[in-house]
Design a protein around this motif. Structure first.
Motif, PDB file in Angstrom:
ATOM      1  N   ALA A   1      -2.325  -9.567   1.551  1.00  0.00           N
ATOM      2  CA  ALA A   1      -3.377  -9.160   0.616  1.00  0.00           C
ATOM      3  C   ALA A   1      -4.404 -10.280   0.455  1.00  0.00           C
ATOM      4  O   ALA A   1      -5.614 -10.012   0.383  1.00  0.00           O
ATOM      5  N   ASN A   2      -3.942 -11.541   0.439  1.00  0.00           N
ATOM      6  CA  ASN A   2      -4.874 -12.674   0.384  1.00  0.00           C
ATOM      7  C   ASN A   2      -5.762 -12.714   1.613  1.00  0.00           C
ATOM      8  O   ASN A   2      -6.952 -13.007   1.520  1.00  0.00           O
ATOM      9  N   LEU A   3      -5.184 -12.429   2.782  1.00  0.00           N
ATOM     10  CA  LEU A   3      -5.980 -12.397   4.012  1.00  0.00           C
ATOM     11  C   LEU A   3      -7.044 -11.310   3.935  1.00  0.00           C
ATOM     12  O   LEU A   3      -8.200 -11.529   4.307  1.00  0.00           O
ATOM     13  N   TYR A   4      -6.659 -10.109   3.472  1.00  0.00           N
ATOM     14  CA  TYR A   4      -7.612  -9.005   3.364  1.00  0.00           C
ATOM     15  C   TYR A   4      -8.747  -9.361   2.415  1.00  0.00           C
ATOM     16  O   TYR A   4      -9.907  -9.065   2.676  1.00  0.00           O
ATOM     17  N   ARG A   5      -8.399 -10.011   1.288  1.00  0.00           N
ATOM     18  CA  ARG A   5      -9.432 -10.404   0.324  1.00  0.00           C
ATOM     19  C   ARG A   5     -10.416 -11.400   0.918  1.00  0.00           C
ATOM     20  O   ARG A   5     -11.577 -11.426   0.552  1.00  0.00           O
ATOM     21  N   SER A   6      -9.931 -12.249   1.826  1.00  0.00           N
ATOM     22  CA  SER A   6     -10.818 -13.239   2.443  1.00  0.00           C
ATOM     23  C   SER A   6     -11.535 -12.672   3.665  1.00  0.00           C
ATOM     24  O   SER A   6     -12.244 -13.395   4.349  1.00  0.00           O
TER      25      SER A   6
ATOM     26  N   GLU B   1      -2.367  -8.612  10.266  1.00  0.00           N
ATOM     27  CA  GLU B   1      -1.141  -8.355   9.530  1.00  0.00           C
ATOM     28  C   GLU B   1      -0.177  -9.513   9.649  1.00  0.00           C
ATOM     29  O   GLU B   1      -0.130 -10.202  10.655  1.00  0.00           O
ATOM     30  N   ILE B   2       0.595  -9.694   8.594  1.00  0.00           N
ATOM     31  CA  ILE B   2       1.641 -10.711   8.558  1.00  0.00           C
ATOM     32  C   ILE B   2       2.927 -10.096   9.113  1.00  0.00           C
ATOM     33  O   ILE B   2       3.279  -8.967   8.784  1.00  0.00           O
ATOM     34  N   SER B   3       3.615 -10.837   9.954  1.00  0.00           N
ATOM     35  CA  SER B   3       4.878 -10.394  10.533  1.00  0.00           C
ATOM     36  C   SER B   3       6.029 -10.728   9.580  1.00  0.00           C
ATOM     37  O   SER B   3       6.261 -11.899   9.273  1.00  0.00           O
TER      38      SER B   3
END
Length: 135
Positions: free
Chosen positions: A58-63, A68-70
């Motif tokens: 979710a932090n990646l999407y916000r940035s 996707e995280i494995s």
């Protein structure tokens, strides 16, 4: 329906991760309560790690990063940081937020899925299923 049924392997993977990384090979105790705790704790660990993996995603999407995280990489990595987080919990959570931030940052950088294009051709993304949960 058959394609969705094939996704049951996700549950199998959870049990495999628990058996592989929890040291269930032998318990050196005769206490039923201790054995129950030793069996239960890996389930708690897997649930917490998967929840935190979705938080990292979710932090990646916000940035603006669409990767996707494995969850498999999450189970195998960051053990020292996860241990720091648990230690912080045992110390009344004094450093908890900084430990969680360090752990999520580590996974954001080191636990991304290897083959996102392949994942789009098979598995849950092919069926249009998205992840549930997260923070």
């Amino acid at each position: 329906m058959l394609q969705a049924y094939r996704l049951r392997w996700q549950i199998e993977l959870i049990f495999k991760e628990i058996k592989s990384y929890s040291g269930w090979h032998r318990f050196n105790t005769k206490s039923a309560t201790l054995v129950f705790s030793l069996i239960l704790m890996p389930f708690v660990e897997v649930a917490l790690k998967r929840y935190l993996a979705h938080a990292a995603q979710a932090n990646l999407y916000r940035s603006g990063v669409i990767e996707e995280i494995s969850t498999h990489k999450v189970m195998k990595s960051g053990t020292h940081l996860f241990g720091s987080m648990i230690s912080s919990l045992m110390e009344s959570g004094k450093r908890l937020m900084s430990c969680i931030r360090n752990l999520l940052l580590f996974w954001e950088q080191n636990a991304k899925r290897e083959h996102p294009a392949r994942d789009g051709c098979s598995g849950r993304t092919r069926l249009g299923l998205c992840k549930l949960g997260g923070a």
